[in-house]
Design a protein around this motif. Sequence first.
Motif, PDB file in Angstrom:
ATOM      1  N   ALA A  85      33.882  46.973  50.443  1.00 33.51           N
ATOM      2  CA  ALA A  85      34.654  47.203  49.220  1.00 33.51           C
ATOM      3  C   ALA A  85      35.726  46.128  49.160  1.00 33.51           C
ATOM      4  N   GLU A 115      35.511  46.131  43.738  1.00 31.89           N
ATOM      5  CA  GLU A 115      34.090  45.822  43.892  1.00 31.89           C
ATOM      6  C   GLU A 115      33.524  46.556  45.096  1.00 31.89           C
ATOM      7  N   PHE A 116      32.298  46.976  44.966  1.00 30.83           N
ATOM      8  CA  PHE A 116      31.552  47.538  46.088  1.00 30.83           C
ATOM      9  C   PHE A 116      30.288  46.706  46.247  1.00 30.83           C
ATOM     10  N   ARG A 117      29.964  46.370  47.486  1.00 36.03           N
ATOM     11  CA  ARG A 117      28.763  45.586  47.770  1.00 36.03           C
ATOM     12  C   ARG A 117      27.920  46.321  48.798  1.00 36.03           C
ATOM     13  N   GLN A 144      42.581  38.606  47.199  1.00 31.65           N
ATOM     14  CA  GLN A 144      41.529  39.588  47.458  1.00 31.65           C
ATOM     15  C   GLN A 144      41.672  40.173  48.848  1.00 31.65           C
ATOM     16  N   THR A 192      39.261  42.532  51.374  1.00 35.81           N
ATOM     17  CA  THR A 192      37.911  43.078  51.545  1.00 35.81           C
ATOM     18  C   THR A 192      37.878  43.963  52.781  1.00 35.81           C
ATOM     19  N   LYS A 238      40.366  44.165  39.908  1.00 35.38           N
ATOM     20  CA  LYS A 238      38.997  44.672  40.023  1.00 35.38           C
ATOM     21  C   LYS A 238      38.789  45.347  41.366  1.00 35.38           C
TER      22      LYS A 238
END
Length: 158
Positions: A117, A153-155, A106, A108, A151
Amino acid sequence: MPLNDGTGLSIYQNVGEVDGEGLELVLKWKPLPNITIDSHATFNHIKSTGGSDLQDYPENMFYVAANWDVTAQTVFNLSVKYIGERARIATDPRSPLDAYIWMTGQVTWNISHKLSAAFLVQNLTNADAREPSLYSSGIPGDLPHPGRQSKLEFRYNY
């Protein structure tokens, strides 16, 4: 354990007790200010009240993760998980469930203090990872984990 209630439906009920002993080791290490290593190892030996080994549960599990703060905004993570072989109950003619290794990578990006993201790839090696199914359930095999997945991802923290 599934019990038939006479209506064609199965009712699941706990049967007996388990007794076990084991050891769990946890190691956290920070070799450099921007790198951390987290790991744990679990060794179990669990028996049912009848004295047989607990089925469908691995005796050995291992996990290691490396986290690298590349910059204040960018973090890279690589994790590896090992789940050991799992025995079957005596009435299940299938061979033991194979061990597997699951890897995830991952990256980030912390865009702001509220928004981040991440791009991640789970099951990097596309391992044939499976969880046990009850032989009596009629499911012909074990339950597969997904193959390799990517994947985005947005947080948003509020």
